[in-house]
Design an enzyme around this catalytic site. Structure first.
Site, mmCIF file in Angstrom:
data_model
loop_
_atom_site.group_PDB
_atom_site.id
_atom_site.type_symbol
_atom_site.label_atom_id
_atom_site.label_comp_id
_atom_site.label_asym_id
_atom_site.label_seq_id
_atom_site.Cartn_x
_atom_site.Cartn_y
_atom_site.Cartn_z
ATOM 1 N N LEU A 8 0.847 -1.197 0.000
ATOM 2 C CA LEU A 8 0.000 0.000 0.000
ATOM 3 C C LEU A 8 0.883 1.248 0.000
ATOM 4 O O LEU A 8 1.696 1.434 0.894
ATOM 5 C CB LEU A 8 -0.930 0.026 1.221
ATOM 6 C CG LEU A 8 -1.851 -1.180 1.441
ATOM 7 C CD1 LEU A 8 -2.989 -0.807 2.379
ATOM 8 C CD2 LEU A 8 -2.416 -1.717 0.141
ATOM 9 N N ALA A 9 0.695 2.050 -1.030
ATOM 10 C CA ALA A 9 1.550 3.236 -1.158
ATOM 11 C C ALA A 9 0.817 4.385 -1.832
ATOM 12 O O ALA A 9 1.413 5.197 -2.523
ATOM 13 C CB ALA A 9 2.805 2.879 -1.952
ATOM 14 N N GLY A 11 -1.167 6.680 -0.205
ATOM 15 C CA GLY A 11 -1.459 7.804 0.683
ATOM 16 C C GLY A 11 -0.676 9.052 0.329
ATOM 17 O O GLY A 11 0.396 8.991 -0.289
ATOM 18 N N ARG A 15 1.070 15.026 6.359
ATOM 19 C CA ARG A 15 1.880 15.600 7.440
ATOM 20 C C ARG A 15 3.364 15.748 7.083
ATOM 21 O O ARG A 15 4.142 16.288 7.863
ATOM 22 C CB ARG A 15 1.714 14.762 8.710
ATOM 23 C CG ARG A 15 0.376 15.035 9.380
ATOM 24 C CD ARG A 15 0.377 14.526 10.796
ATOM 25 N NE ARG A 15 0.113 13.098 10.862
ATOM 26 C CZ ARG A 15 0.644 12.293 11.780
ATOM 27 N NH1 ARG A 15 1.476 12.753 12.679
ATOM 28 N NH2 ARG A 15 0.338 11.009 11.781
ATOM 29 N N LYS A 22 5.122 10.567 -0.245
ATOM 30 C CA LYS A 22 5.751 10.123 1.004
ATOM 31 C C LYS A 22 6.717 8.956 0.813
ATOM 32 O O LYS A 22 7.827 8.970 1.354
ATOM 33 C CB LYS A 22 4.675 9.751 2.029
ATOM 34 C CG LYS A 22 5.263 9.257 3.328
ATOM 35 C CD LYS A 22 4.281 9.282 4.469
ATOM 36 C CE LYS A 22 3.259 8.181 4.379
ATOM 37 N NZ LYS A 22 2.397 8.156 5.574
ATOM 38 N N TYR A 101 3.391 -2.227 3.643
ATOM 39 C CA TYR A 101 3.118 -0.787 3.611
ATOM 40 C C TYR A 101 4.351 -0.022 3.130
ATOM 41 O O TYR A 101 5.455 -0.227 3.657
ATOM 42 C CB TYR A 101 2.707 -0.314 5.020
ATOM 43 C CG TYR A 101 1.440 -1.006 5.462
ATOM 44 C CD1 TYR A 101 0.201 -0.431 5.234
ATOM 45 C CD2 TYR A 101 1.483 -2.283 6.033
ATOM 46 C CE1 TYR A 101 -0.973 -1.095 5.580
ATOM 47 C CE2 TYR A 101 0.322 -2.962 6.383
ATOM 48 C CZ TYR A 101 -0.906 -2.358 6.149
ATOM 49 O OH TYR A 101 -2.062 -3.019 6.479
ATOM 50 N N ASN A 168 -2.573 -3.756 16.246
ATOM 51 C CA ASN A 168 -2.459 -4.265 14.883
ATOM 52 C C ASN A 168 -1.312 -3.532 14.191
ATOM 53 O O ASN A 168 -1.299 -2.308 14.127
ATOM 54 C CB ASN A 168 -3.774 -3.998 14.144
ATOM 55 C CG ASN A 168 -3.683 -4.333 12.662
ATOM 56 O OD1 ASN A 168 -2.978 -5.267 12.283
ATOM 57 N ND2 ASN A 168 -4.398 -3.578 11.841
ATOM 58 N N SER A 404 56.570 25.062 -6.719
ATOM 59 C CA SER A 404 55.375 25.677 -6.143
ATOM 60 C C SER A 404 54.800 26.768 -7.020
ATOM 61 O O SER A 404 55.530 27.456 -7.742
ATOM 62 C CB SER A 404 55.711 26.276 -4.781
ATOM 63 O OG SER A 404 56.048 25.241 -3.900
ATOM 64 N N ARG A 439 59.473 32.225 -15.069
ATOM 65 C CA ARG A 439 59.274 33.435 -14.272
ATOM 66 C C ARG A 439 60.286 34.499 -14.660
ATOM 67 O O ARG A 439 61.380 34.196 -15.151
ATOM 68 C CB ARG A 439 59.360 33.112 -12.786
ATOM 69 C CG ARG A 439 60.690 32.559 -12.356
ATOM 70 C CD ARG A 439 60.714 32.305 -10.847
ATOM 71 N NE ARG A 439 62.036 31.863 -10.451
ATOM 72 C CZ ARG A 439 62.310 30.643 -9.991
ATOM 73 N NH1 ARG A 439 61.364 29.737 -9.896
ATOM 74 N NH2 ARG A 439 63.535 30.347 -9.639
#
Ligand code: UD1
Ligand code: CA
Length: 456
Positions: A8-9, A11, A15, A22, A101, A168, A404, A439
Protein backbone atom coordinates in the site's frame (compact mmCIF):
# COMPACT_ATOMS: atom_id res chain seq x y z
CA UNK A 1 1.20 -22.14 -2.53
CA UNK A 2 2.47 -19.17 -4.47
CA UNK A 3 3.03 -15.85 -2.77
CA UNK A 4 1.91 -12.44 -4.01
CA UNK A 5 2.69 -9.22 -2.21
CA UNK A 6 0.50 -6.11 -2.14
CA UNK A 7 2.23 -2.91 -1.03
CA UNK A 8 0.00 0.00 0.00
CA UNK A 9 1.55 3.24 -1.16
CA UNK A 10 -1.28 5.48 -2.30
CA UNK A 11 -1.46 7.80 0.68
CA UNK A 12 -0.61 11.45 0.39
CA UNK A 13 1.48 11.85 3.47
CA UNK A 14 -0.18 15.15 4.30
CA UNK A 15 1.88 15.60 7.44
CA UNK A 16 5.12 15.47 5.47
CA UNK A 17 4.21 18.86 3.91
CA UNK A 18 6.09 17.83 0.81
CA UNK A 19 5.78 17.94 -2.96
CA UNK A 20 7.39 14.50 -3.00
CA UNK A 21 5.13 11.46 -2.48
CA UNK A 22 5.75 10.12 1.00
CA UNK A 23 7.13 6.75 -0.08
CA UNK A 24 9.85 8.50 -2.10
CA UNK A 25 11.31 10.21 0.94
CA UNK A 26 14.65 8.67 1.75
CA UNK A 27 15.80 6.45 4.54
CA UNK A 28 19.57 5.87 4.53
CA UNK A 29 19.79 7.33 1.04
CA UNK A 30 17.06 5.21 -0.54
CA UNK A 31 13.34 5.73 -1.00
CA UNK A 32 11.16 4.23 1.72
CA UNK A 33 9.41 2.22 -0.98
CA UNK A 34 12.71 0.73 -2.17
CA UNK A 35 13.41 -0.64 1.29
CA UNK A 36 9.98 -2.28 1.39
CA UNK A 37 10.31 -3.68 -2.14
CA UNK A 38 13.72 -5.16 -1.28
CA UNK A 39 12.26 -6.87 1.74
CA UNK A 40 9.39 -8.15 -0.40
CA UNK A 41 11.78 -9.39 -3.09
CA UNK A 42 13.68 -11.45 -0.52
CA UNK A 43 10.49 -13.48 -0.04
CA UNK A 44 10.53 -14.34 -3.76
CA UNK A 45 6.87 -13.67 -4.49
CA UNK A 46 5.56 -14.54 -7.96
CA UNK A 47 4.35 -10.98 -8.21
CA UNK A 48 4.39 -7.72 -6.29
CA UNK A 49 1.54 -5.26 -6.68
CA UNK A 50 2.03 -1.67 -5.59
CA UNK A 51 -1.06 0.44 -4.92
CA UNK A 52 -0.24 4.00 -5.85
CA UNK A 53 -2.35 7.12 -5.90
CA UNK A 54 -0.81 10.37 -4.75
CA UNK A 55 2.19 11.08 -6.93
CA UNK A 56 1.67 7.78 -8.75
CA UNK A 57 3.57 8.94 -11.83
CA UNK A 58 6.56 10.03 -9.79
CA UNK A 59 6.57 6.78 -7.85
CA UNK A 60 6.46 4.67 -11.00
CA UNK A 61 9.11 6.79 -12.64
CA UNK A 62 11.34 6.39 -9.62
CA UNK A 63 11.28 2.62 -10.06
CA UNK A 64 12.01 2.99 -13.78
CA UNK A 65 11.30 0.37 -16.35
CA UNK A 66 12.04 -2.64 -14.15
CA UNK A 67 8.99 -4.64 -15.15
CA UNK A 68 8.79 -6.67 -11.98
CA UNK A 69 6.01 -4.62 -10.39
CA UNK A 70 2.33 -4.55 -11.17
CA UNK A 71 1.29 -0.95 -10.57
CA UNK A 72 -2.29 -0.56 -9.46
CA UNK A 73 -3.73 2.90 -9.35
CA UNK A 74 -6.11 3.81 -6.56
CA UNK A 75 -7.48 7.11 -7.76
CA UNK A 76 -9.23 7.94 -4.50
CA UNK A 77 -7.93 6.81 -1.15
CA UNK A 78 -11.07 5.31 0.27
CA UNK A 79 -9.28 3.24 2.88
CA UNK A 80 -6.85 0.38 3.30
CA UNK A 81 -9.54 -2.19 2.53
CA UNK A 82 -10.41 -0.42 -0.70
CA UNK A 83 -6.71 -0.25 -1.57
CA UNK A 84 -6.20 -4.00 -1.23
CA UNK A 85 -9.38 -4.76 -3.19
CA UNK A 86 -7.99 -2.73 -6.12
CA UNK A 87 -5.16 -5.25 -6.46
CA UNK A 88 -7.13 -8.44 -5.97
CA UNK A 89 -8.38 -8.72 -9.58
CA UNK A 90 -4.69 -9.03 -10.57
CA UNK A 91 -3.91 -11.73 -8.01
CA UNK A 92 -4.09 -15.44 -8.82
CA UNK A 93 -6.91 -17.25 -6.98
CA UNK A 94 -4.62 -19.88 -5.45
CA UNK A 95 -2.07 -17.42 -4.05
CA UNK A 96 -1.26 -16.39 -0.52
CA UNK A 97 -1.49 -12.61 -0.31
CA UNK A 98 0.84 -10.65 1.97
CA UNK A 99 0.02 -7.00 2.70
CA UNK A 100 2.94 -4.57 3.22
CA UNK A 101 3.12 -0.79 3.61
CA UNK A 102 5.24 1.59 1.61
CA UNK A 103 5.70 3.81 4.64
CA UNK A 104 6.71 1.08 7.12
CA UNK A 105 10.22 0.44 5.88
CA UNK A 106 11.97 -1.40 8.70
CA UNK A 107 9.98 -4.62 8.67
CA UNK A 108 12.38 -7.53 8.40
CA UNK A 109 12.14 -10.45 6.02
CA UNK A 110 12.45 -12.90 8.93
CA UNK A 111 9.40 -11.42 10.62
CA UNK A 112 7.39 -11.70 7.43
CA UNK A 113 8.60 -15.28 7.05
CA UNK A 114 7.25 -16.01 10.52
CA UNK A 115 3.92 -14.43 9.53
CA UNK A 116 3.80 -16.56 6.38
CA UNK A 117 4.98 -19.60 8.31
CA UNK A 118 1.86 -19.38 10.50
CA UNK A 119 -0.34 -19.71 7.44
CA UNK A 120 -2.12 -23.07 7.27
CA UNK A 121 -5.04 -24.04 5.01
CA UNK A 122 -7.33 -21.02 4.66
CA UNK A 123 -6.44 -19.15 7.87
CA UNK A 124 -5.57 -15.48 8.11
CA UNK A 125 -2.38 -14.42 9.87
CA UNK A 126 -1.91 -11.05 11.48
CA UNK A 127 1.23 -9.43 12.82
CA UNK A 128 0.48 -7.90 16.20
CA UNK A 129 2.60 -6.22 18.83
CA UNK A 130 2.48 -5.34 22.50
CA UNK A 131 2.65 -1.56 22.59
CA UNK A 132 3.66 0.53 25.58
CA UNK A 133 1.66 3.34 24.02
CA UNK A 134 -1.03 1.91 21.73
CA UNK A 135 -2.41 5.33 20.77
CA UNK A 136 -3.30 5.60 17.10
CA UNK A 137 -3.20 1.89 16.37
CA UNK A 138 -6.01 -0.57 15.79
CA UNK A 139 -6.55 -2.78 18.87
CA UNK A 140 -6.73 -6.56 18.87
CA UNK A 141 -9.95 -7.74 20.46
CA UNK A 142 -9.84 -11.32 21.80
CA UNK A 143 -12.46 -13.53 23.41
CA UNK A 144 -12.16 -15.14 26.83
CA UNK A 145 -10.42 -18.12 25.33
CA UNK A 146 -7.83 -15.76 23.84
CA UNK A 147 -8.97 -16.17 20.22
CA UNK A 148 -8.92 -13.05 18.03
CA UNK A 149 -12.44 -11.71 17.39
CA UNK A 150 -11.79 -8.42 15.62
CA UNK A 151 -9.56 -5.40 15.13
CA UNK A 152 -11.06 -2.10 16.28
CA UNK A 153 -9.68 1.18 14.97
CA UNK A 154 -8.98 3.71 17.68
CA UNK A 155 -11.61 6.26 16.60
CA UNK A 156 -14.23 3.50 16.72
CA UNK A 157 -13.03 1.87 19.91
CA UNK A 158 -14.91 1.89 23.20
CA UNK A 159 -13.12 3.16 26.31
CA UNK A 160 -12.52 -0.45 27.37
CA UNK A 161 -11.12 -1.37 23.97
CA UNK A 162 -8.74 1.56 24.08
CA UNK A 163 -7.19 0.00 27.18
CA UNK A 164 -6.05 -2.97 25.10
CA UNK A 165 -2.30 -2.82 24.62
CA UNK A 166 -2.09 -5.41 21.87
CA UNK A 167 -2.08 -3.55 18.57
CA UNK A 168 -2.46 -4.27 14.88
CA UNK A 169 0.76 -3.65 12.95
CA UNK A 170 -1.23 -3.79 9.69
CA UNK A 171 0.81 -6.64 8.22
CA UNK A 172 -1.30 -9.64 7.32
CA UNK A 173 -1.37 -12.71 5.09
CA UNK A 174 -4.32 -14.67 3.80
CA UNK A 175 -5.75 -16.44 0.78
CA UNK A 176 -6.88 -14.54 -2.30
CA UNK A 177 -10.30 -16.12 -2.02
CA UNK A 178 -10.70 -15.26 1.65
CA UNK A 179 -9.68 -11.64 1.19
CA UNK A 180 -11.87 -11.28 -1.86
CA UNK A 181 -14.97 -12.53 -0.09
CA UNK A 182 -14.37 -10.55 3.15
CA UNK A 183 -13.47 -7.33 1.35
CA UNK A 184 -16.74 -7.75 -0.58
CA UNK A 185 -18.60 -7.53 2.72
CA UNK A 186 -17.01 -4.49 4.36
CA UNK A 187 -18.52 -1.02 4.23
CA UNK A 188 -17.70 2.51 5.35
CA UNK A 189 -20.01 2.58 8.37
CA UNK A 190 -17.32 3.75 10.76
CA UNK A 191 -16.05 6.97 12.30
CA UNK A 192 -13.65 7.71 9.46
CA UNK A 193 -16.02 6.70 6.65
CA UNK A 194 -13.35 4.46 5.12
CA UNK A 195 -13.13 0.88 3.92
CA UNK A 196 -11.00 -0.60 6.68
CA UNK A 197 -8.78 -3.51 5.75
CA UNK A 198 -8.92 -4.41 9.41
CA UNK A 199 -12.63 -5.24 9.09
CA UNK A 200 -11.65 -8.43 7.27
CA UNK A 201 -10.56 -9.85 10.64
CA UNK A 202 -14.09 -9.78 12.00
CA UNK A 203 -15.43 -11.10 8.68
CA UNK A 204 -13.00 -14.00 8.75
CA UNK A 205 -14.00 -14.91 12.28
CA UNK A 206 -17.67 -14.76 11.31
CA UNK A 207 -17.10 -17.06 8.37
CA UNK A 208 -15.45 -19.57 10.69
CA UNK A 209 -11.90 -18.94 9.52
CA UNK A 210 -9.21 -18.92 12.14
CA UNK A 211 -7.22 -15.72 12.63
CA UNK A 212 -3.75 -16.41 13.96
CA UNK A 213 -1.53 -13.72 15.40
CA UNK A 214 2.22 -13.61 15.20
CA UNK A 215 3.78 -11.29 17.74
CA UNK A 216 6.38 -8.84 16.51
CA UNK A 217 8.97 -8.64 19.30
CA UNK A 218 10.83 -5.68 17.92
CA UNK A 219 8.91 -2.39 18.04
CA UNK A 220 11.50 -0.94 15.67
CA UNK A 221 10.15 -2.93 12.72
CA UNK A 222 6.64 -1.58 12.70
CA UNK A 223 7.33 2.14 12.99
CA UNK A 224 5.49 3.94 10.22
CA UNK A 225 6.49 7.23 8.67
CA UNK A 226 3.80 9.88 8.81
CA UNK A 227 5.87 13.00 9.49
CA UNK A 228 9.39 14.34 9.13
CA UNK A 229 9.90 13.57 12.80
CA UNK A 230 8.97 9.93 12.14
CA UNK A 231 11.37 9.90 9.22
CA UNK A 232 14.21 11.14 11.42
CA UNK A 233 13.32 8.57 14.08
CA UNK A 234 13.32 5.74 11.55
CA UNK A 235 16.64 6.97 10.15
CA UNK A 236 18.24 6.94 13.62
CA UNK A 237 16.85 3.47 14.34
CA UNK A 238 18.13 2.20 11.02
CA UNK A 239 21.56 3.79 11.47
CA UNK A 240 22.01 2.54 15.00
CA UNK A 241 21.10 -1.04 14.03
CA UNK A 242 23.39 -0.85 11.06
CA UNK A 243 26.25 0.53 13.15
CA UNK A 244 25.75 -2.28 15.66
CA UNK A 245 26.03 -4.91 12.99
CA UNK A 246 29.11 -3.25 11.49
CA UNK A 247 30.75 -3.23 14.91
CA UNK A 248 29.76 -6.86 15.43
CA UNK A 249 31.51 -7.62 12.16
CA UNK A 250 34.70 -5.94 13.41
CA UNK A 251 34.56 -2.28 12.44
CA UNK A 252 35.68 0.28 15.04
CA UNK A 253 33.32 3.25 15.18
CA UNK A 254 34.46 5.84 17.69
CA UNK A 255 30.85 6.86 18.09
CA UNK A 256 28.16 4.74 16.40
CA UNK A 257 25.69 7.60 16.89
CA UNK A 258 27.87 9.81 14.75
CA UNK A 259 28.34 7.54 11.77
CA UNK A 260 25.95 7.33 8.83
CA UNK A 261 26.08 4.79 6.06
CA UNK A 262 23.74 5.38 3.15
CA UNK A 263 24.62 2.41 1.04
CA UNK A 264 26.93 -0.58 1.30
CA UNK A 265 30.18 -0.79 3.20
CA UNK A 266 32.58 -3.69 2.92
CA UNK A 267 35.68 -3.67 5.10
CA UNK A 268 38.55 -5.84 6.15
CA UNK A 269 40.22 -6.21 9.51
CA UNK A 270 40.96 -3.37 11.93
CA UNK A 271 39.51 -0.36 10.18
CA UNK A 272 38.80 2.63 12.38
CA UNK A 273 36.23 5.32 11.69
CA UNK A 274 36.24 8.51 13.70
CA UNK A 275 33.20 10.68 14.42
CA UNK A 276 30.89 12.45 11.95
CA UNK A 277 31.72 10.31 8.99
CA UNK A 278 29.11 9.89 6.24
CA UNK A 279 29.51 7.12 3.69
CA UNK A 280 27.31 6.90 0.60
CA UNK A 281 26.94 4.40 -2.21
CA UNK A 282 29.37 1.50 -2.33
CA UNK A 283 32.48 1.88 -0.21
CA UNK A 284 35.16 -0.78 0.16
CA UNK A 285 37.89 -0.57 2.76
CA UNK A 286 40.96 -2.79 2.92
CA UNK A 287 42.67 -3.68 6.19
CA UNK A 288 43.73 -1.07 8.79
CA UNK A 289 42.08 1.84 7.01
CA UNK A 290 41.71 4.86 9.22
CA UNK A 291 39.09 7.52 8.49
CA UNK A 292 39.43 10.77 10.42
CA UNK A 293 36.61 12.90 11.76
CA UNK A 294 34.19 14.79 9.47
CA UNK A 295 34.89 12.86 6.30
CA UNK A 296 32.47 12.12 3.50
CA UNK A 297 33.25 9.01 1.47
CA UNK A 298 31.20 8.11 -1.59
CA UNK A 299 31.49 5.17 -4.02
CA UNK A 300 35.19 4.56 -3.44
CA UNK A 301 37.71 1.79 -3.02
CA UNK A 302 40.26 2.34 -0.33
CA UNK A 303 43.26 0.05 0.06
CA UNK A 304 45.13 -1.42 3.01
CA UNK A 305 46.60 0.95 5.56
CA UNK A 306 45.20 4.07 3.91
CA UNK A 307 44.77 7.06 6.14
CA UNK A 308 42.00 9.51 5.26
CA UNK A 309 42.55 12.44 7.57
CA UNK A 310 40.00 14.84 9.01
CA UNK A 311 37.60 16.87 6.88
CA UNK A 312 38.26 15.14 3.59
CA UNK A 313 35.77 14.43 0.84
CA UNK A 314 36.39 11.38 -1.31
CA UNK A 315 34.12 10.45 -4.19
CA UNK A 316 34.42 7.95 -7.01
CA UNK A 317 38.07 7.24 -6.21
CA UNK A 318 40.42 4.30 -6.13
CA UNK A 319 42.98 4.74 -3.43
CA UNK A 320 45.66 2.07 -3.28
CA UNK A 321 47.51 0.66 -0.28
CA UNK A 322 49.42 2.97 1.98
CA UNK A 323 48.13 6.29 0.63
CA UNK A 324 47.50 9.31 2.80
CA UNK A 325 44.72 11.76 2.03
CA UNK A 326 43.93 15.02 3.79
CA UNK A 327 43.31 16.71 6.11
CA UNK A 328 40.98 18.91 4.06
CA UNK A 329 41.48 17.11 0.76
CA UNK A 330 38.87 16.87 -1.96
CA UNK A 331 39.20 13.75 -4.05
CA UNK A 332 36.72 13.93 -6.89
CA UNK A 333 35.45 11.24 -9.27
CA UNK A 334 37.96 9.55 -11.51
CA UNK A 335 40.86 9.90 -9.12
CA UNK A 336 43.26 6.99 -8.84
CA UNK A 337 46.04 7.02 -6.30
CA UNK A 338 48.77 4.37 -6.68
CA UNK A 339 50.35 2.81 -3.60
CA UNK A 340 52.02 5.27 -1.26
CA UNK A 341 50.70 8.42 -2.95
CA UNK A 342 49.94 11.38 -0.72
CA UNK A 343 47.37 14.11 -1.23
CA UNK A 344 47.43 16.73 1.46
CA UNK A 345 45.50 19.71 2.70
CA UNK A 346 43.48 21.88 0.35
CA UNK A 347 44.34 19.73 -2.63
CA UNK A 348 41.63 18.92 -5.15
CA UNK A 349 41.97 16.08 -7.64
CA UNK A 350 39.61 15.08 -10.44
CA UNK A 351 40.01 12.57 -13.28
CA UNK A 352 43.59 12.25 -12.23
CA UNK A 353 45.98 9.43 -11.52
CA UNK A 354 48.94 9.80 -9.21
CA UNK A 355 51.67 7.19 -9.55
CA UNK A 356 53.41 5.36 -6.72
CA UNK A 357 54.82 7.56 -3.99
CA UNK A 358 53.87 10.76 -5.77
CA UNK A 359 52.70 13.61 -3.64
CA UNK A 360 50.69 16.79 -3.82
CA UNK A 361 50.84 17.89 -0.24
CA UNK A 362 49.42 21.39 -0.18
CA UNK A 363 47.03 23.71 -1.99
CA UNK A 364 46.96 22.23 -5.48
CA UNK A 365 44.47 21.39 -8.22
CA UNK A 366 45.24 18.27 -10.20
CA UNK A 367 42.53 17.68 -12.78
CA UNK A 368 42.52 15.66 -16.02
CA UNK A 369 46.07 14.65 -15.28
CA UNK A 370 48.24 11.60 -15.49
CA UNK A 371 51.03 11.85 -12.97
CA UNK A 372 53.89 9.33 -12.92
CA UNK A 373 55.75 7.83 -9.99
CA UNK A 374 57.67 9.74 -7.33
CA UNK A 375 56.49 13.07 -8.68
CA UNK A 376 56.50 16.05 -6.37
CA UNK A 377 53.73 18.56 -6.97
CA UNK A 378 54.51 21.68 -5.00
CA UNK A 379 52.19 23.94 -3.10
CA UNK A 380 49.88 26.02 -5.24
CA UNK A 381 50.37 24.03 -8.45
CA UNK A 382 47.40 24.14 -10.80
CA UNK A 383 46.72 22.04 -13.87
CA UNK A 384 44.89 24.50 -16.11
CA UNK A 385 42.71 21.84 -17.71
CA UNK A 386 39.97 24.07 -19.07
CA UNK A 387 40.37 26.60 -21.85
CA UNK A 388 36.88 27.94 -21.47
CA UNK A 389 35.47 25.48 -23.97
CA UNK A 390 37.21 22.12 -23.63
CA UNK A 391 39.08 20.06 -21.08
CA UNK A 392 42.68 19.05 -21.77
CA UNK A 393 45.11 16.56 -20.32
CA UNK A 394 48.30 17.17 -18.38
CA UNK A 395 50.87 14.38 -18.39
CA UNK A 396 53.73 14.37 -15.91
CA UNK A 397 56.48 11.77 -16.17
CA UNK A 398 58.11 9.79 -13.37
CA UNK A 399 60.40 11.66 -10.97
CA UNK A 400 59.36 15.08 -12.25
CA UNK A 401 59.38 18.00 -9.84
CA UNK A 402 56.78 20.74 -10.25
CA UNK A 403 57.81 23.81 -8.30
CA UNK A 404 55.38 25.68 -6.14
CA UNK A 405 52.82 28.00 -7.62
CA UNK A 406 53.24 26.76 -11.17
CA UNK A 407 50.47 26.67 -13.72
CA UNK A 408 50.56 23.75 -16.15
CA UNK A 409 48.52 24.91 -19.13
CA UNK A 410 47.05 21.77 -20.70
CA UNK A 411 47.43 20.05 -23.05
CA UNK A 412 50.99 19.79 -21.86
CA UNK A 413 53.53 17.10 -20.99
CA UNK A 414 56.31 17.36 -18.47
CA UNK A 415 58.88 14.68 -19.23
CA UNK A 416 60.44 12.17 -16.85
CA UNK A 417 62.77 13.69 -14.35
CA UNK A 418 62.04 17.21 -15.61
CA UNK A 419 61.85 20.15 -13.24
CA UNK A 420 59.51 23.10 -13.42
CA UNK A 421 60.81 26.08 -11.50
CA UNK A 422 58.54 27.68 -8.94
CA UNK A 423 56.11 30.24 -10.25
CA UNK A 424 56.24 29.08 -13.87
CA UNK A 425 53.40 29.10 -16.35
CA UNK A 426 54.16 26.07 -18.50
CA UNK A 427 52.35 26.01 -21.82
CA UNK A 428 54.79 23.97 -23.91
CA UNK A 429 56.04 20.43 -23.28
CA UNK A 430 59.06 20.12 -21.01
CA UNK A 431 61.60 17.55 -22.26
CA UNK A 432 62.75 14.80 -19.91
CA UNK A 433 65.43 15.78 -17.47
CA UNK A 434 65.26 19.50 -18.37
CA UNK A 435 64.47 22.53 -16.30
CA UNK A 436 61.65 24.79 -17.43
CA UNK A 437 61.46 28.21 -15.94
CA UNK A 438 59.14 30.96 -17.08
CA UNK A 439 59.27 33.43 -14.27
CA UNK A 440 60.80 36.85 -14.74
CA UNK A 441 64.37 37.08 -13.59
CA UNK A 442 64.92 38.59 -10.19
CA UNK A 443 66.39 42.06 -10.09
CA UNK A 444 68.27 43.49 -7.15
CA UNK A 445 68.66 47.30 -7.08
CA UNK A 446 71.77 48.45 -5.37
CA UNK A 447 71.25 51.28 -2.91
CA UNK A 448 67.46 51.24 -3.23
CA UNK A 449 65.70 52.90 -0.32
CA UNK A 450 62.28 52.20 1.06
CA UNK A 451 60.00 55.23 1.01
CA UNK A 452 59.84 56.87 4.41
CA UNK A 453 56.69 58.10 6.06
CA UNK A 454 56.55 61.89 5.99
CA UNK A 455 56.58 63.57 9.35
CA UNK A 456 53.63 65.96 9.76
C1 UD1 B 1 -3.70 1.17 9.81
C2 UD1 B 1 -4.65 0.12 10.41
C3 UD1 B 1 -4.44 0.06 11.91
C4 UD1 B 1 -3.00 -0.22 12.24
C5 UD1 B 1 -2.10 0.80 11.57
C6 UD1 B 1 -0.66 0.39 11.74
C7 UD1 B 1 -6.59 0.19 8.94
C8 UD1 B 1 -7.99 0.65 8.79
N1 UD1 B 1 -5.99 0.47 10.08
O1 UD1 B 1 -4.12 2.42 10.34
O2 UD1 B 1 -5.25 -0.96 12.47
O3 UD1 B 1 -2.82 -0.20 13.64
O4 UD1 B 1 -2.35 0.85 10.15
O5 UD1 B 1 0.18 1.41 11.28
O6 UD1 B 1 -6.04 -0.46 8.07
N2 UD1 B 1 -3.40 3.65 2.09
C9 UD1 B 1 -3.64 3.51 0.76
N3 UD1 B 1 -4.89 3.76 0.29
C10 UD1 B 1 -5.91 4.14 1.11
C11 UD1 B 1 -5.62 4.29 2.49
C12 UD1 B 1 -4.37 4.03 2.95
O7 UD1 B 1 -2.76 3.17 -0.02
O8 UD1 B 1 -7.01 4.34 0.61
C13 UD1 B 1 -2.04 3.39 2.60
C14 UD1 B 1 -1.44 4.62 3.23
O9 UD1 B 1 -0.69 5.34 2.28
C15 UD1 B 1 -0.56 4.03 4.30
C16 UD1 B 1 -1.23 2.73 4.67
O10 UD1 B 1 -2.11 2.43 3.62
O11 UD1 B 1 0.71 3.72 3.78
C17 UD1 B 1 -1.94 2.78 6.00
O12 UD1 B 1 -2.97 3.73 5.93
P1 UD1 B 1 -3.31 4.69 7.13
O13 UD1 B 1 -4.46 5.50 6.75
O14 UD1 B 1 -2.08 5.37 7.57
O15 UD1 B 1 -3.77 3.64 8.23
P2 UD1 B 1 -3.66 3.84 9.78
O16 UD1 B 1 -4.67 4.83 10.19
O17 UD1 B 1 -2.25 4.07 10.15
CA1 CA C 1 -0.33 5.12 9.17
Amino acid sequence: MTLEVIVLAAGKGTRMHSALPKVLHELAGRALLDHVLDTAAALEPVRTHVICGHGAAAVREHRGQAGDINWVEQAKQLGTGHAVSQALPHVQPESTVLVLYGDVPLIRTETLRALLGARVSDNLTLLTAKAINPTGYGRIVRDNAGAIRAVVEEPDATEAERQISEINTGFMAGTTEGLRSWLGKIDTANTQGEYYLTDVIGCAVHSGVEVVSVNCEDPFEIVGVNSRADLAKVERLFQSRQAESLMDAGLTLHDPARFDLRGQLAFEQDCVVDVNVVMTGTVNLGTRVSIGPNCQITDSEIGNGVEIRANSIVEGAKIADGCTVGPFARIRPGTTLAPGARVGNFVETKNASLGEDSKANHLAYVGDAQVGKRVNIGAGVITCNYDGANKHQTVIGDDAFIGSNSALVAPVTVGEGATVGAGSAVSRDVPSGQLALTRAEQKVRDGWQRPQKKKS
